[in-house]
Design a protein around this motif. Structure first.
Motif, PDB file in Angstrom:
ATOM      1  N   MET A 101       0.882  -1.169   0.000  1.00 33.21           N
ATOM      2  CA  MET A 101       0.000   0.000   0.000  1.00 33.21           C
ATOM      3  C   MET A 101       0.917   1.215   0.000  1.00 33.21           C
ATOM      4  SD  MET A 101      -3.023  -1.087   2.688  1.00 33.21           S
ATOM      5  CE  MET A 101      -3.911   0.475   2.472  1.00 33.21           C
ATOM      6  N   GLY A 102       1.100   1.824  -1.185  1.00 33.45           N
ATOM      7  CA  GLY A 102       2.076   2.890  -1.279  1.00 33.45           C
ATOM      8  C   GLY A 102       3.464   2.343  -1.022  1.00 33.45           C
ATOM      9  N   GLU A 103       4.160   2.899  -0.028  1.00 40.53           N
ATOM     10  CA  GLU A 103       5.511   2.424   0.305  1.00 40.53           C
ATOM     11  C   GLU A 103       5.501   1.319   1.353  1.00 40.53           C
ATOM     12  OE1 GLU A 103       7.803   5.458   2.287  1.00 40.53           O
ATOM     13  OE2 GLU A 103       6.039   6.228   3.334  1.00 40.53           O
ATOM     14  N   GLU A 104       4.327   1.001   1.896  1.00 40.06           N
ATOM     15  CA  GLU A 104       4.236   0.070   3.018  1.00 40.06           C
ATOM     16  C   GLU A 104       4.037  -1.374   2.561  1.00 40.06           C
ATOM     17  OE1 GLU A 104       4.755   1.543   5.774  1.00 40.06           O
ATOM     18  OE2 GLU A 104       4.061   3.603   5.516  1.00 40.06           O
ATOM     19  N   SER A 105       4.778  -2.293   3.171  1.00 37.46           N
ATOM     20  CA  SER A 105       4.522  -3.716   3.002  1.00 37.46           C
ATOM     21  C   SER A 105       3.374  -4.110   3.922  1.00 37.46           C
ATOM     22  CB  SER A 105       5.771  -4.532   3.347  1.00 37.46           C
ATOM     23  OG  SER A 105       5.495  -5.919   3.318  1.00 37.46           O
ATOM     24  N   VAL A 106       2.386  -4.828   3.394  1.00 39.81           N
ATOM     25  CA  VAL A 106       1.241  -5.234   4.202  1.00 39.81           C
ATOM     26  C   VAL A 106       0.968  -6.720   4.005  1.00 39.81           C
ATOM     27  CG1 VAL A 106       0.160  -2.950   4.188  1.00 39.81           C
ATOM     28  CG2 VAL A 106      -0.445  -4.601   2.407  1.00 39.81           C
ATOM     29  N   ILE A 107       0.319  -7.305   5.007  1.00 38.12           N
ATOM     30  CA  ILE A 107      -0.046  -8.718   4.975  1.00 38.12           C
ATOM     31  C   ILE A 107      -1.549  -8.822   4.751  1.00 38.12           C
ATOM     32  CG2 ILE A 107      -0.086 -10.896   6.242  1.00 38.12           C
ATOM     33  CD1 ILE A 107       2.153  -9.750   8.019  1.00 38.12           C
ATOM     34  N   LEU A 108      -1.928  -9.454   3.655  1.00 39.89           N
ATOM     35  CA  LEU A 108      -3.329  -9.820   3.426  1.00 39.89           C
ATOM     36  C   LEU A 108      -3.482 -11.253   3.896  1.00 39.89           C
ATOM     37  CD1 LEU A 108      -6.170  -9.525   2.097  1.00 39.89           C
ATOM     38  CD2 LEU A 108      -5.101 -10.253  -0.056  1.00 39.89           C
ATOM     39  N   CYS A 109      -4.372 -11.509   4.858  1.00 39.47           N
ATOM     40  CA  CYS A 109      -4.476 -12.869   5.389  1.00 39.47           C
ATOM     41  C   CYS A 109      -5.909 -13.192   5.804  1.00 39.47           C
ATOM     42  CB  CYS A 109      -3.520 -13.076   6.564  1.00 39.47           C
ATOM     43  SG  CYS A 109      -3.949 -12.183   8.063  1.00 39.47           S
ATOM     44  N   VAL A 161      -5.955  -6.975   6.784  1.00 43.38           N
ATOM     45  CA  VAL A 161      -4.773  -6.375   6.174  1.00 43.38           C
ATOM     46  C   VAL A 161      -3.977  -5.708   7.286  1.00 43.38           C
ATOM     47  CG1 VAL A 161      -3.878  -4.656   4.566  1.00 43.38           C
ATOM     48  CG2 VAL A 161      -5.886  -6.019   3.933  1.00 43.38           C
ATOM     49  N   PHE A 162      -2.745  -6.180   7.500  1.00 41.40           N
ATOM     50  CA  PHE A 162      -1.887  -5.676   8.568  1.00 41.40           C
ATOM     51  C   PHE A 162      -0.615  -5.060   7.990  1.00 41.40           C
ATOM     52  CE2 PHE A 162      -3.848  -9.549  10.527  1.00 41.40           C
ATOM     53  CZ  PHE A 162      -4.643  -8.902  11.465  1.00 41.40           C
ATOM     54  N   LEU A 163      -0.084  -4.051   8.679  1.00 39.26           N
ATOM     55  CA  LEU A 163       1.247  -3.552   8.369  1.00 39.26           C
ATOM     56  C   LEU A 163       2.248  -4.659   8.666  1.00 39.26           C
ATOM     57  CD1 LEU A 163       2.805  -0.926   7.541  1.00 39.26           C
ATOM     58  CD2 LEU A 163       3.136  -0.536   9.994  1.00 39.26           C
ATOM     59  N   ASN A 164       3.124  -4.936   7.711  1.00 36.07           N
ATOM     60  CA  ASN A 164       4.086  -6.029   7.858  1.00 36.07           C
ATOM     61  C   ASN A 164       5.301  -5.536   8.644  1.00 36.07           C
ATOM     62  OD1 ASN A 164       5.498  -8.400   7.602  1.00 36.07           O
ATOM     63  ND2 ASN A 164       5.925  -8.172   5.412  1.00 36.07           N
ATOM     64  N   SER A 165       5.067  -5.295   9.930  1.00 37.27           N
ATOM     65  CA  SER A 165       6.130  -4.742  10.774  1.00 37.27           C
ATOM     66  C   SER A 165       5.862  -5.118  12.221  1.00 37.27           C
ATOM     67  CB  SER A 165       6.173  -3.215  10.623  1.00 37.27           C
ATOM     68  OG  SER A 165       7.152  -2.639  11.447  1.00 37.27           O
ATOM     69  N   CYS A 166       6.855  -5.708  12.868  1.00 31.15           N
ATOM     70  CA  CYS A 166       6.722  -6.099  14.270  1.00 31.15           C
ATOM     71  C   CYS A 166       6.619  -4.855  15.153  1.00 31.15           C
ATOM     72  CB  CYS A 166       7.924  -6.944  14.685  1.00 31.15           C
ATOM     73  SG  CYS A 166       7.860  -7.518  16.406  1.00 31.15           S
ATOM     74  N   ARG A 167       5.776  -4.937  16.172  1.00 32.47           N
ATOM     75  CA  ARG A 167       5.578  -3.800  17.061  1.00 32.47           C
ATOM     76  C   ARG A 167       6.761  -3.591  18.014  1.00 32.47           C
ATOM     77  NH1 ARG A 167       0.505  -1.939  17.944  1.00 32.47           N
ATOM     78  NH2 ARG A 167       1.663  -0.126  18.703  1.00 32.47           N
TER      79      ARG A 167
END
Length: 449
Positions: free
Chosen positions: A61-69, A78-84
């Motif tokens: 999504m734009g510059e962000e890697s996201v997880i569709l699951c 749809v989650f941001l693919n980044s550990c908190r």
């Protein structure tokens, strides 16, 4: 950084002049990431890519890697693919199936509905301070599933997706619906991904309705790579639109399409003629579609772009194309190839091979387009070149409203779709409210799914 003039001067829709700066300047790229891609509805993927519980597909999504699951209950996320914890990508595979997403850095683990589950040495290091409920994966606040496609927005105040889509829905439906007219029913049979040294907007506006560039494909037309080439049909594709009226339609939300409005009495044009079983399949679909849709069957898809960066080919080939920005002068292109999920295996196989021959990084037609886009980007990056605007005056003012279809319609080649695209683009970069972004000066249809 050079001080830029007001954006209304750089994007002068009334006179059809647009500064090259918006295609090459880093400051515009940054504004797009901050003001456009954080608000607009963006295509993420297709449900057919995650058919089972625990399935995932890594998207953008734009510059962000996201997880569709799909979680254990079957719900889509749809989650941001980044550990908190420290931001590491928690998933580095393109697709697969899992019960947990485990960060490879410090092994924090998350369930498929995004909840933080496992924290190593929790009792010794975090108990009494870390509340797992506060540290779930970052999920998009707005998500919509439409006929198998999945769309999302980072803006919690974004309008309903169907209002965002507006009357362009009639054209998108021609891509997503079954070839025999049944609603929905498409599936993704493959995704091509490649990187090209071009600004992403060149590709988006090309699909928005630029038919003026057809000379670029002259050599491919002469060779004849169409699905009926062996029977003597010349060109890149079969001439299914031979008797139709080409229409270029723009919409208040920034979308633009090039479709074909067929006459009331139009008959099947043989397609994929060198494959008799496939030809018969499409003949059957054609007749069924006319019976099911009636007058609506006259609308046939060609190309289009859903603002900002999701384009499509409607029939030959049939695909959704997404242009992901890397930088002002680099784009990652993703092309999702579509077929009817219940089409015979032989039909799917023929379509797969034709799609690869037509499009993609090694496809003959797409290479023509990429050459244009990358040279236009390179030739617009120089100090002198950036002083001179692009010309968008083609068919200026030549269109009619809601005739014969909803939207601003031109019956001749036009850059009205591109002018409308950059009108909406300007409003995003000015951080306008949603009423303006939806085209408050035009009617907006509240469509139901």
């Amino acid at each position: 950084m050079t001080l830029q003039p007001p954006i209304e001067e750089m994007i002068d829709i009334g006179r059809g002049r647009i500064s090259r700066e918006i295609f090459v300047a880093p400051e515009f790229h940054q504004q797009e990431l901050e003001k456009l891609f954080t608000r607009a509805w963006l295509f993420v993927g297709h449900e057919s890519q995650i058919p089972n519980r625990g399935d995932f597909f890594i998207s953008r999504m734009g510059e962000e890697s996201v997880i569709l699951c799909r979680d254990t209950r079957g719900a889509v996320h749809v989650f941001l693919n980044s550990c908190r914890h420290r931001g590491m990508k928690i998933c580095r595979y393109e697709s697969g199936n899992t019960s947990l997403f485990v960060c490879p850095y410090h092994s924090w683990s998350y369930t498929t509905d995004g909840k933080l589950q496992g924290v190593p040495l929790y009792r010794a290091l975090y108990e009494g301070h870390l509340d797992r409920a506060d540290w779930s994966l970052i999920e998009v606040p707005r998500l919509h599933q439409y006929k198998g496609t999945v769309w999302a927005s980072w803006d919690a105040d974004a309008p309903d997706f169907m209002a965002y889509l507006g009357d362009a829905v009639d054209h998108l439906d021609q891509v997503l619906d079954c070839r025999d007219g049944r609603p929905g029913g498409s599936e993704v049979i493959g995704v091509h991904k490649w990187i090209l040294p071009s600004n992403w907007k060149f590709a988006a506006e090309n699909f928005c309705g630029d038919s003026y560039h057809n000379p670029s494909h002259r050599s491919v037309d002469m060779i004849g790579i169409g699905p009926s080439a062996r029977t003597g049909q010349i060109g890149r594709r079969d001439n299914e639109y031979n008797s139709g009226q080409h229409v270029w339609v723009s919409f208040p939300q920034g979308h633009g399409v090039h479709s074909v409005y067929m006459p009331q009495a139009f008959e099947y044009q043989s397609s994929y003629a060198q494959y008799p079983i496939v030809d018969e399949y499409f003949r059957h679909c054609f007749e069924q579609r006319k019976q099911l849709l009636g007058e609506k069957a006259r609308l046939m898809p060609f190309t289009g772009n859903l603002f900002p960066n999701t384009s499509y080919h409607g029939r030959q080939p049939r695909a959704l194309c997404v242009w992901h920005p890397h930088s002002p002068t680099e784009t990652e292109a993703w092309r999702f190839f579509l077929v009817d999920a219940d089409a015979p295996a032989e039909v799917k196989d023929v379509l797969r091979h034709f799609y690869m021959r037509y499009s993609g990084p090694a496809g003959m037609t797409e290479q023509d387009d990429m050459e244009n886009w990358l040279y236009a980007t390179k030739a617009s990056s120089g100090t002198i070149a950036r002083r001179y605007p692009f010309n968008y005056q083609q068919s200026l003012g030549v269109y009619q409203h809601n005739e014969p279809l909803p939207g601003n319609v031109s019956l001749q080649m036009t850059e009205q779709n591109a002018r409308n695209y950059y009108r909406t683009y300007t409003r995003y970069l000015k951080a306008d409210g949603w009423a303006s972004l939806l085209g408050s000066d035009h009617p907006v249809r509240q469509a139901a799914e």
